[in-house]
Structures are given as C-alpha cells and as structure tokens.
Enzyme design. Structure first.
Site, PDB file in Angstrom:
ATOM      1  N   THR A  86       2.537  46.586  10.257  1.00 12.72           N
ATOM      2  CA  THR A  86       3.659  46.532  11.010  1.00 12.72           C
ATOM      3  C   THR A  86       4.704  47.440  10.817  1.00 12.72           C
ATOM      4  O   THR A  86       5.043  47.587   9.445  1.00 12.72           O
ATOM      5  CB  THR A  86       4.323  45.215  11.397  1.00 12.72           C
ATOM      6  OG1 THR A  86       3.310  44.084  12.169  1.00 12.72           O
ATOM      7  CG2 THR A  86       5.634  45.237  12.186  1.00 12.72           C
TER       8      THR A  86
ATOM      9  N   HIS B  18       1.754  61.504  17.744  1.00 12.61           N
ATOM     10  CA  HIS B  18       1.239  60.233  18.248  1.00 12.61           C
ATOM     11  C   HIS B  18       1.316  60.130  19.756  1.00 12.61           C
ATOM     12  O   HIS B  18       2.082  60.830  20.314  1.00 12.61           O
ATOM     13  CB  HIS B  18       2.102  59.007  17.706  1.00 12.61           C
ATOM     14  CG  HIS B  18       1.511  58.691  16.089  1.00 12.61           C
ATOM     15  ND1 HIS B  18       2.001  59.292  15.170  1.00 12.61           N
ATOM     16  CD2 HIS B  18       0.560  58.098  15.931  1.00 12.61           C
ATOM     17  CE1 HIS B  18       1.297  58.936  14.234  1.00 12.61           C
ATOM     18  NE2 HIS B  18       0.509  58.392  14.384  1.00 12.61           N
TER      19      HIS B  18
ATOM     20  N   LYS C 209       4.137  55.116  21.346  1.00 17.24           N
ATOM     21  CA  LYS C 209       4.633  54.873  19.943  1.00 17.24           C
ATOM     22  C   LYS C 209       6.502  54.925  19.712  1.00 17.24           C
ATOM     23  O   LYS C 209       6.942  55.934  19.978  1.00 17.24           O
ATOM     24  CB  LYS C 209       3.868  55.531  18.757  1.00 17.24           C
ATOM     25  CG  LYS C 209       4.170  55.454  17.402  1.00 17.24           C
ATOM     26  CD  LYS C 209       3.555  55.931  16.313  1.00 17.24           C
ATOM     27  CE  LYS C 209       3.640  55.751  15.263  1.00 17.24           C
ATOM     28  NZ  LYS C 209       3.340  54.262  14.680  1.00 17.24           N
TER      29      LYS C 209
END
Length: 237
Positions: free
Chosen positions: A92, A147, A151
């Site tokens: 995470t 990304h 994201k």
C-alpha cells in the site's frame, strides 16, 4: 513439501488483489483463507470466504496477510497481524509518517515487509541505482516514473524507494511523474554529467509480476523471526 501458509488477502477487489487470488490458486505453497474488501456481494468465491473491511476482526486464523489497499485500510490490518502474531506483507502506497513508524514498531513483535514494488527486476534495479550513485559522485540524478491514469500518488512509491537508494549512494534525486493510458509501470533512473549519461530502466508489462513477487515474499516472510525485512533481503540475502 512444507505445509502451505494460510494467507489473508487484504484489498481483494483491487487490481492487485484480484491477481493475488488468481495466482495463489496456482501455487501449492499458499492457501488463501480469507479475502477482505470494502464491500462484498458473494460470500464465498472459488471456495474462499470474502469479508468486508468492517468484518476484518472476524476473519479466520492466518499465517501472513498481503495488503494492497489504501492508506486508510492499512492501520486495521497491521493491528490485526500484530494481535494475532502473523506476518504482514504490504504494498500500500501513500502511507503517512505515523503509519511507517507503526510498521517499524510492529517489527519488534512480527515479521513485516513494506515494499513499493514487488518485481524481482525492480529489486535488482534498486541495488544497481545505489551502486551507480556511489560510483558517480556529483552527477545529476533524475527519476522519471510513468503509470496509468488511475494511479493516485505521485511520485510513485517505487520512484521514492529508488530515490532513497540513490540517496544512500550519495546522490540527490529529482522526480518527474507521468500518468497516461494504461501503463502498468515504468521507472527510469538517469545519471548525468557533462558529456555523459547513464540510464537504468525497468518496464513492467503486466501486474502478475508484482503479485507473484508478493506471494513469494509472504511465503518466505511467514517463516521468519520478527523484524523489518526488504524484498532484496528475502530474495537475495
């Protein structure tokens, strides 16, 4: 063959969570005993009981939890692992300083591993970056990460981890972030001086590499003594 470790997947409805469940079913060394997500439709899927985040305390016994959730979900799963003496593998990102401190504190009681990126290739890149920074004093260091558009955090956790390795080698990293299309993950670490440039690049083609790395980390971590571990240490140490 050793008894399979009992695994809890936290954040099971996300991209990584779904990959973890799918790939765990193909392995003989893990057995998923619970999948935890924000909301639940079907209670049992492919023989795996599903729990909502509010039901976390009611999950069955497990040896290790793999957590790919959001920062607000991190504290409860860390507390559960510490309370039950189980290992925690977490990917995470976006954790606050207090959450990182809590992870360090938990390492006195349970084995823990937080990693921004579970790719074996990135683990090698991380080591190369530290070595390059040490060997190239005074060179500029720039880290560019790309990304998919969904994201949230920027720079990525992987970019920041690479930056920490560059800093240990004496560099002063700068960061740039791109969010475009469906890019799984690309990280470029560039060292530059007058007349010369070195580029170290890792490109991920799919998320399975991260899920496989996290599962391998969970198997190895579940059998370790309490402490704070890194993927490089588990894979190559």
């Amino acid at each position: 063959m050793p008894t399979p470790i009992r695994l809890l997947v936290h954040g099971a409805s996300g991209r990584m969570g779904r990959a973890l469940l799918r790939l765990a079913a193909e392995r003989d060394d893990v057995a998923v005993v619970a999948a935890v997500q924000r909301s639940v439709g079907q209670r049992v899927v492919d023989g795996i009981p599903h729990f909502t985040a509010s039901e976390l305390a009611g999950t069955p016994a497990f040896d290790a939890a793999v957590d790919f959730s959001l920062p607000e979900g991190f504290d409860p799963v860390l507390a559960l692992c510490r309370g039950r003496g189980a290992a925690l593998v977490s990917g995470t990102t976006g954790l606050a300083d207090a959450q990182r401190a809590a992870l360090d504190a938990a390492a006195s009681a349970i084995p823990v591993l937080w990693q921004a990126n579970f790719s074996v290739g990135v683990a090698v890149l991380d080591e190369l970056v530290e070595r390059a920074a040490f060997a190239l004093p005074g060179w500029d260091c720039d880290i560019v990460e790309s990304h998919h558009v969904h994201k949230r955090d920027a720079p990525s956790g992987t970019a920041l981890a690479l930056g920490e390795s560059a800093s240990r080698g004496g560099a002063e990293p700068r960061y740039a972030s791109l969010r475009a299309g469906d890019i799984v993950g690309e990280h470029l670490v560039q060292f530059t001086t007058a007349g010369e440039r070195i580029e170290l690049v890792h490109r991920a083609g799919n998320r399975d590499i991260f899920a496989q790395g996290a599962l391998e980390a969970a198997v190895r971590l579940a059998r370790r003594a309490p402490g704070r571990y890194g993927l490089r240490q588990l894979l190559f140490g």
